[in-house]
Design an enzyme around this catalytic site. Sequence first.
Site, PDB file in Angstrom:
ATOM      1  N   GLY A   1     -51.152 -12.725  30.693  1.00 21.03           N
ATOM      2  CA  GLY A   1     -50.160 -13.797  30.648  1.00 21.03           C
ATOM      3  C   GLY A   1     -49.668 -14.093  29.248  1.00 21.03           C
TER       4      GLY A   1
ATOM      5  N   LYS B   1     -61.393 -15.191  24.187  1.00 22.06           N
ATOM      6  CA  LYS B   1     -62.800 -15.112  24.548  1.00 22.06           C
ATOM      7  C   LYS B   1     -63.261 -13.743  25.025  1.00 22.06           C
ATOM      8  CE  LYS B   1     -63.368 -19.936  25.674  1.00 22.06           C
ATOM      9  NZ  LYS B   1     -63.618 -20.918  26.727  1.00 22.06           N
TER      10      LYS B   1
ATOM     11  N   GLY C   1     -53.332 -13.168  35.604  1.00 25.06           N
ATOM     12  CA  GLY C   1     -54.646 -13.043  36.224  1.00 25.06           C
ATOM     13  C   GLY C   1     -54.743 -11.846  37.156  1.00 25.06           C
TER      14      GLY C   1
ATOM     15  N   ARG D   1     -39.528 -13.765  36.101  1.00 30.62           N
ATOM     16  CA  ARG D   1     -40.122 -13.459  37.406  1.00 30.62           C
ATOM     17  C   ARG D   1     -39.099 -13.452  38.535  1.00 30.62           C
ATOM     18  NH1 ARG D   1     -46.108 -16.283  37.619  1.00 30.62           N
ATOM     19  NH2 ARG D   1     -47.157 -14.600  36.515  1.00 30.62           N
TER      20      ARG D   1
HETATM   21  P1  ADP Z   1     -53.879 -12.960  27.906  1.00 27.85           P
HETATM   22  O1  ADP Z   1     -53.327 -14.172  28.636  1.00 27.85           O
HETATM   23  O2  ADP Z   1     -52.805 -12.073  27.384  1.00 27.85           O
HETATM   24  O3  ADP Z   1     -54.904 -12.240  28.735  1.00 27.85           O
HETATM   25  P2  ADP Z   1     -55.854 -14.552  26.544  1.00 27.85           P
HETATM   26  O4  ADP Z   1     -55.592 -15.680  27.497  1.00 27.85           O
HETATM   27  O5  ADP Z   1     -57.138 -13.822  26.681  1.00 27.85           O
HETATM   28  O6  ADP Z   1     -54.641 -13.511  26.599  1.00 27.85           O
HETATM   29  O7  ADP Z   1     -55.802 -15.105  25.048  1.00 27.85           O
HETATM   30  C1  ADP Z   1     -54.682 -15.754  24.506  1.00 27.85           C
HETATM   31  C2  ADP Z   1     -55.056 -16.813  23.522  1.00 27.85           C
HETATM   32  O8  ADP Z   1     -55.943 -16.333  22.534  1.00 27.85           O
HETATM   33  C3  ADP Z   1     -53.854 -17.333  22.776  1.00 27.85           C
HETATM   34  O9  ADP Z   1     -53.615 -18.681  23.146  1.00 27.85           O
HETATM   35  C4  ADP Z   1     -54.216 -17.209  21.297  1.00 27.85           C
HETATM   36  O10 ADP Z   1     -53.840 -18.325  20.532  1.00 27.85           O
HETATM   37  C5  ADP Z   1     -55.729 -17.093  21.369  1.00 27.85           C
HETATM   38  N1  ADP Z   1     -56.271 -16.441  20.173  1.00 27.85           N
HETATM   39  C6  ADP Z   1     -56.048 -15.189  19.727  1.00 27.85           C
HETATM   40  N2  ADP Z   1     -56.663 -14.968  18.563  1.00 27.85           N
HETATM   41  C7  ADP Z   1     -57.306 -16.120  18.223  1.00 27.85           C
HETATM   42  C8  ADP Z   1     -58.112 -16.538  17.127  1.00 27.85           C
HETATM   43  N3  ADP Z   1     -58.395 -15.706  16.132  1.00 27.85           N
HETATM   44  N4  ADP Z   1     -58.602 -17.814  17.131  1.00 27.85           N
HETATM   45  C9  ADP Z   1     -58.309 -18.654  18.136  1.00 27.85           C
HETATM   46  N5  ADP Z   1     -57.558 -18.312  19.211  1.00 27.85           N
HETATM   47  C10 ADP Z   1     -57.062 -17.064  19.260  1.00 27.85           C
HETATM   48 MG    MG Z   2     -54.148 -16.189  28.959  1.00 34.70          MG
END
Ligand code: ADP
Ligand code: MG
Length: 396
Positions: free
Chosen positions: A353, A200, A376, A38
């Site tokens: 993130g 989620k 975010g 960053r």
């Molecule tokens: P981003 O920050 O890129 O938007 P998210 O915060 O939505 O991504 O999701 C990231 C998290 O999702 C990671 O910590 C990863 O471990 C978790 N994750 C991905 N697939 C699974 C799974 N099958 N079971 C549990 N956790 C998962």
């Molecule tokens: Mg995340």
Amino acid sequence: MKRSLAALDGSRLDGQRVLVRVDFNVPLKDGVVGDDTRIRASLPTIEFLRGKGARVILLSHLGRPKGGPDPGLSLKPVGRRLEQLLGAPVRFVEHPETEEAVTLTRRLPRGGVALAENTRFYPGEEKNDAELAKRFAALGDLYVDDAFGSAHRAHASTEAVAHLLKPAVAGFLLEKELRYLGEALDNPRRPFIAILGGAKVSGKIELIDHLLPRVDRILIGGAMACTFFRAMGLEVGRSLVEDDRLEVARRLIEQGGDRLILPSGCVIAPDLREAVTSMAVPRHRIPVSFAVYDIDPNTAREYGSLIRESATVLWNGPMGVFETPPFDAGTRSIAMAMAEATERGTVTIVGGGDSAAAVTGMGMADRMTHVSTGGGAALEFLEGKELPGVAALDDA
Ligand code: ADP
Ligand code: MG
């Protein structure tokens, strides 16, 4: 479109005090900056201003201090890293709210750089407080916002201050983020696919709703896929599932039709710590005592071909628990396929993130067209929301 730093008459910057909001919210370890991505990302703006003879005063938050000074979250180590990157001294402004700080900014040499202490040491920051914004505004003659990662928050140093200093323009990083993410939404080269994963569904519903009418396909991965599986009546064992989102998942499956693609198979294990017993199974063969931790190699191959056929790929959310090998394999395959597509001219964008951290950790950030510095903020922008830090800037 917002007024850009590049559109300002350069001669007007000579000798001016330019207050720049950057996002130096970087990980610190034992008082040293861990990942300086960053900081590097804002160098073009800082170097441009120095080159024009401006006095550059930087504002940023760091971490989540509880409305008061916290020595462990001081920006001092960031200042030291910035000095190394610039090869020039950086004056640290310990008390940016004071008259002495204002005097210090006036005494900075032309091309000099100062860094103010963590904006979140002041309770007024997160309240978008007008008084605090006035204090910040006194440190500059004009305002540049380069903090994309903070633009989704209306805080004193991102929103209120932009109304007090004019011109208030977008720095090069902010402009670049808005251009890549904005073009993907409004004017993508097609075929345009989105790859969505993560933990989620609940956090990504608005994103899917906003993307569905715009993309040619959405490929789903991560634990999120399991909520869709259960909504389809499949057994998902002990996987992470949001039972209160089954209705939404059914609606999205219906609305998405053949544009919404779910993994055909998964890598499963009885537990995250029992990776030795992990195996790949088709999605209708998940045993009750197992949980899904990644997409399987077949799915990775299928998604890989779709990526290679696309002109624009937008990726948010890892395909599996990439923090715990071997469940990083699916995420790695997607990153590889995107890197190869980039070489052949596909526009590849990573926003999120954890996805950005995964790609950076795998050493593949340089092989993407754009890796967003905003977690975010990128998510909210891609959901079609207005970012208050951007809205407050001058129109072009
Ligand atoms: P981003 O920050 O890129 O938007 P998210 O915060 O939505 O991504 O999701 C990231 C998290 O999702 C990671 O910590 C990863 O471990 C978790 N994750 C991905 N697939 C699974 C799974 N099958 N079971 C549990 N956790 C998962
Ligand atoms: Mg995340």
